[in-house]
Design a protein around this motif. Structure first.
Motif, mmCIF file in Angstrom:
data_model
loop_
_atom_site.group_PDB
_atom_site.id
_atom_site.type_symbol
_atom_site.label_atom_id
_atom_site.label_comp_id
_atom_site.label_asym_id
_atom_site.label_seq_id
_atom_site.Cartn_x
_atom_site.Cartn_y
_atom_site.Cartn_z
ATOM 1 N N GLN A 47 -37.154 -50.691 -31.623
ATOM 2 C CA GLN A 47 -36.405 -51.510 -32.585
ATOM 3 C C GLN A 47 -37.038 -52.879 -32.751
ATOM 4 O O GLN A 47 -37.129 -53.399 -33.865
ATOM 5 N N ARG A 48 -37.476 -53.463 -31.634
ATOM 6 C CA ARG A 48 -38.116 -54.784 -31.716
ATOM 7 C C ARG A 48 -39.406 -54.699 -32.533
ATOM 8 O O ARG A 48 -39.679 -55.565 -33.363
ATOM 9 N N THR A 49 -40.179 -53.645 -32.279
ATOM 10 C CA THR A 49 -41.433 -53.478 -33.024
ATOM 11 C C THR A 49 -41.160 -53.260 -34.506
ATOM 12 O O THR A 49 -41.799 -53.862 -35.368
ATOM 13 N N TRP A 50 -40.174 -52.418 -34.798
ATOM 14 C CA TRP A 50 -39.876 -52.112 -36.200
ATOM 15 C C TRP A 50 -39.411 -53.355 -36.948
ATOM 16 O O TRP A 50 -39.827 -53.626 -38.067
ATOM 17 N N ARG A 51 -38.575 -54.145 -36.289
ATOM 18 C CA ARG A 51 -38.107 -55.376 -36.938
ATOM 19 C C ARG A 51 -39.235 -56.378 -37.128
ATOM 20 O O ARG A 51 -39.343 -57.020 -38.160
ATOM 21 N N ALA A 52 -40.078 -56.502 -36.103
ATOM 22 C CA ALA A 52 -41.219 -57.426 -36.221
ATOM 23 C C ALA A 52 -42.111 -56.981 -37.381
ATOM 24 O O ALA A 52 -42.559 -57.804 -38.189
ATOM 25 N N TYR A 53 -42.335 -55.674 -37.474
ATOM 26 C CA TYR A 53 -43.159 -55.165 -38.578
ATOM 27 C C TYR A 53 -42.516 -55.476 -39.916
ATOM 28 O O TYR A 53 -43.160 -55.999 -40.835
ATOM 29 N N MET A 54 -41.228 -55.159 -40.066
ATOM 30 C CA MET A 54 -40.534 -55.390 -41.342
ATOM 31 C C MET A 54 -40.518 -56.872 -41.708
ATOM 32 O O MET A 54 -40.732 -57.235 -42.860
ATOM 33 N N HIS A 55 -40.272 -57.719 -40.717
ATOM 34 C CA HIS A 55 -40.260 -59.160 -40.983
ATOM 35 C C HIS A 55 -41.634 -59.651 -41.428
ATOM 36 O O HIS A 55 -41.762 -60.353 -42.429
ATOM 37 N N ALA A 56 -42.661 -59.263 -40.669
ATOM 38 C CA ALA A 56 -44.018 -59.713 -41.005
ATOM 39 C C ALA A 56 -44.426 -59.196 -42.381
ATOM 40 O O ALA A 56 -44.967 -59.952 -43.194
ATOM 41 N N ALA A 57 -44.152 -57.922 -42.659
ATOM 42 C CA ALA A 57 -44.563 -57.339 -43.940
ATOM 43 C C ALA A 57 -43.851 -58.029 -45.104
ATOM 44 O O ALA A 57 -44.473 -58.353 -46.121
ATOM 45 N N THR A 58 -42.550 -58.291 -44.947
ATOM 46 C CA THR A 58 -41.784 -58.923 -46.024
ATOM 47 C C THR A 58 -42.250 -60.367 -46.244
ATOM 48 O O THR A 58 -42.464 -60.801 -47.374
ATOM 49 N N LEU A 59 -42.430 -61.102 -45.151
ATOM 50 C CA LEU A 59 -42.855 -62.503 -45.260
ATOM 51 C C LEU A 59 -44.275 -62.630 -45.800
ATOM 52 O O LEU A 59 -44.580 -63.534 -46.580
ATOM 53 N N LEU A 60 -45.140 -61.719 -45.375
ATOM 54 C CA LEU A 60 -46.538 -61.764 -45.804
ATOM 55 C C LEU A 60 -46.638 -61.510 -47.303
ATOM 56 O O LEU A 60 -47.348 -62.222 -48.021
ATOM 57 N N GLU A 61 -45.917 -60.520 -47.785
ATOM 58 C CA GLU A 61 -45.969 -60.212 -49.208
ATOM 59 C C GLU A 61 -45.402 -61.372 -50.019
ATOM 60 O O GLU A 61 -45.974 -61.767 -51.043
ATOM 61 N N ASP A 62 -44.323 -61.956 -49.553
ATOM 62 C CA ASP A 62 -43.750 -63.114 -50.241
ATOM 63 C C ASP A 62 -44.744 -64.276 -50.246
ATOM 64 O O ASP A 62 -44.964 -64.914 -51.273
ATOM 65 N N HIS A 63 -45.353 -64.529 -49.103
ATOM 66 C CA HIS A 63 -46.271 -65.662 -48.955
ATOM 67 C C HIS A 63 -47.485 -65.516 -49.877
ATOM 68 O O HIS A 63 -47.878 -66.462 -50.567
ATOM 69 N N LEU A 64 -48.089 -64.320 -49.912
ATOM 70 C CA LEU A 64 -49.296 -64.118 -50.717
ATOM 71 C C LEU A 64 -48.966 -64.065 -52.205
ATOM 72 O O LEU A 64 -49.745 -64.514 -53.046
ATOM 73 N N ASP A 65 -47.788 -63.552 -52.523
ATOM 74 C CA ASP A 65 -47.325 -63.574 -53.914
ATOM 75 C C ASP A 65 -47.152 -65.012 -54.403
ATOM 76 O O ASP A 65 -47.590 -65.354 -55.498
ATOM 77 N N ARG A 66 -46.509 -65.834 -53.591
ATOM 78 C CA ARG A 66 -46.293 -67.237 -53.959
ATOM 79 C C ARG A 66 -47.616 -67.960 -54.116
ATOM 80 O O ARG A 66 -47.818 -68.739 -55.032
ATOM 81 N N GLN A 67 -48.526 -67.708 -53.146
ATOM 82 C CA GLN A 67 -49.823 -68.381 -53.179
ATOM 83 C C GLN A 67 -50.581 -68.030 -54.465
ATOM 84 O O GLN A 67 -51.106 -68.906 -55.145
ATOM 85 N N LEU A 68 -50.585 -66.760 -54.815
ATOM 86 C CA LEU A 68 -51.345 -66.340 -55.997
ATOM 87 C C LEU A 68 -50.637 -66.737 -57.296
ATOM 88 O O LEU A 68 -51.284 -67.085 -58.275
ATOM 89 N N GLN A 69 -49.316 -66.715 -57.305
ATOM 90 C CA GLN A 69 -48.589 -67.170 -58.492
ATOM 91 C C GLN A 69 -48.894 -68.643 -58.738
ATOM 92 O O GLN A 69 -49.130 -69.060 -59.866
ATOM 93 N N ARG A 70 -48.895 -69.411 -57.671
ATOM 94 C CA ARG A 70 -49.119 -70.857 -57.779
ATOM 95 C C ARG A 70 -50.558 -71.147 -58.206
ATOM 96 O O ARG A 70 -50.811 -71.947 -59.090
ATOM 97 N N ASP A 71 -51.524 -70.486 -57.572
ATOM 98 C CA ASP A 71 -52.930 -70.839 -57.773
ATOM 99 C C ASP A 71 -53.609 -70.044 -58.880
ATOM 100 O O ASP A 71 -54.650 -70.471 -59.382
ATOM 101 N N ALA A 72 -53.081 -68.885 -59.225
ATOM 102 C CA ALA A 72 -53.785 -68.055 -60.207
ATOM 103 C C ALA A 72 -52.842 -67.458 -61.248
ATOM 104 O O ALA A 72 -53.287 -66.732 -62.131
ATOM 105 N N GLY A 73 -51.554 -67.750 -61.153
ATOM 106 C CA GLY A 73 -50.605 -67.273 -62.166
ATOM 107 C C GLY A 73 -50.417 -65.767 -62.184
ATOM 108 O O GLY A 73 -50.147 -65.186 -63.234
ATOM 109 N N MET A 74 -50.586 -65.121 -61.045
ATOM 110 C CA MET A 74 -50.362 -63.661 -61.012
ATOM 111 C C MET A 74 -49.847 -63.237 -59.639
ATOM 112 O O MET A 74 -50.131 -63.888 -58.645
#
Lengths: 169, 169
Positions: free
Chosen positions: A19-46
């Motif tokens: 359960q700890r591993t699954w939650r860590a994975y889900m948290h990291a995956a969700t945060l990473l996708e949000d972070h890279l989406d924001r970065q690219l939206q801000r810097d490249a508009g996509m």
């Protein structure tokens, strides 16, 4: 949560460690996708997924790929790809070309403007990926994570004809 | 792709090994989310993120959590959470309650019907997670992946007041 009644059908619930591993994975995956989406939206508009499509095209011979191949490589549905390519076309970064040998086939081609855009966006994006991901991993973690993710990705792409895969829908 | 002009500013491009790891990660993450979404839509009529919200509620004291806490635990924006809770409320699985001590605060509460739904959906979902994820990992991979994902998730949640986190937007 234990809800089964027949012992023979008792599900194999996740252990605390799993359960700890699954939650860590889900948290990291969700945060990473949000972070890279924001970065690219801000810097490249996509969004991140569009960037991945442009990277695929720049690496392909003559900077073009069949739509079906693009969807399969990106692991997305054909309708999601069509939508993305329409937006990238509107921005002047991609154009579509009919395939001369196959009436139903279509290519997506990276334009010069798309190539320039990608060249401008790449340094910031690679730096974001390094900071969020690679710079935090030990060599052993890097190796194990790569191996684990390859096995998981392969397992989710069975070769059977009727497999429920995004790009076949 | 090497596009920088000034050597001093040369980005640290990914090595071939890093590119392979990054792609394996992106492929596995995209396929896994698609797979679990499809499984839950088919068996329980809801996407994966909704299921995660119900699990949070069933594990909380008195099966209730503040909306702000729910968004933070799920790593999603408040607007995405509001939308999800509105849908879950419509299904009769969750209800909202005002917080007596804080006029602006609101709780999401799991209903009995929501609890039943979750109990019915849980065995199939845990089995899908096992098949796609845990059953494919060696104990060493499990350990390394858990550690790596914890570090990545922590790195993406800085404690600074102005941090750009989904649930603070």
């Amino acid at each position: 949560m234990n809800t089964a009644s027949a012992p023979a059908e008792e599900p194999r619930w996740l252990t605390d460690e799993e359960q700890r591993t699954w939650r860590a994975y889900m948290h990291a995956a969700t945060l990473l996708e949000d972070h890279l989406d924001r970065q690219l939206q801000r810097d490249a508009g996509m969004p991140h997924v569009y960037y991945g499509l442009l990277v695929q095209l720049v690496e392909a011979p003559r900077r073009r790929l069949r739509m079906t191949e693009l969807a399969m490589n990106a692991k997305i549905t054909r309708s999601r790809l069509s939508h993305a390519i329409a937006r990238l076309e509107k921005n002047g970064w991609v154009r579509r070309e009919d395939c001369p040998s196959d009436k139903r086939g279509q290519f997506a081609v990276l334009t010069d403007q798309g190539h320039q855009m990608l060249s401008k966006a790449a340094p910031g994006h690679v730096s974001a990926v390094r900071q969020a991901f690679f710079d935090r991993l030990t060599p052993e973690q890097h190796q194990a994570l790569g191996d684990a993710m390859r096995v998981i990705a392969e397992g989710l792409q069975p070769k059977d004809a009727g497999a429920d895969l995004p790009w076949l829908r």
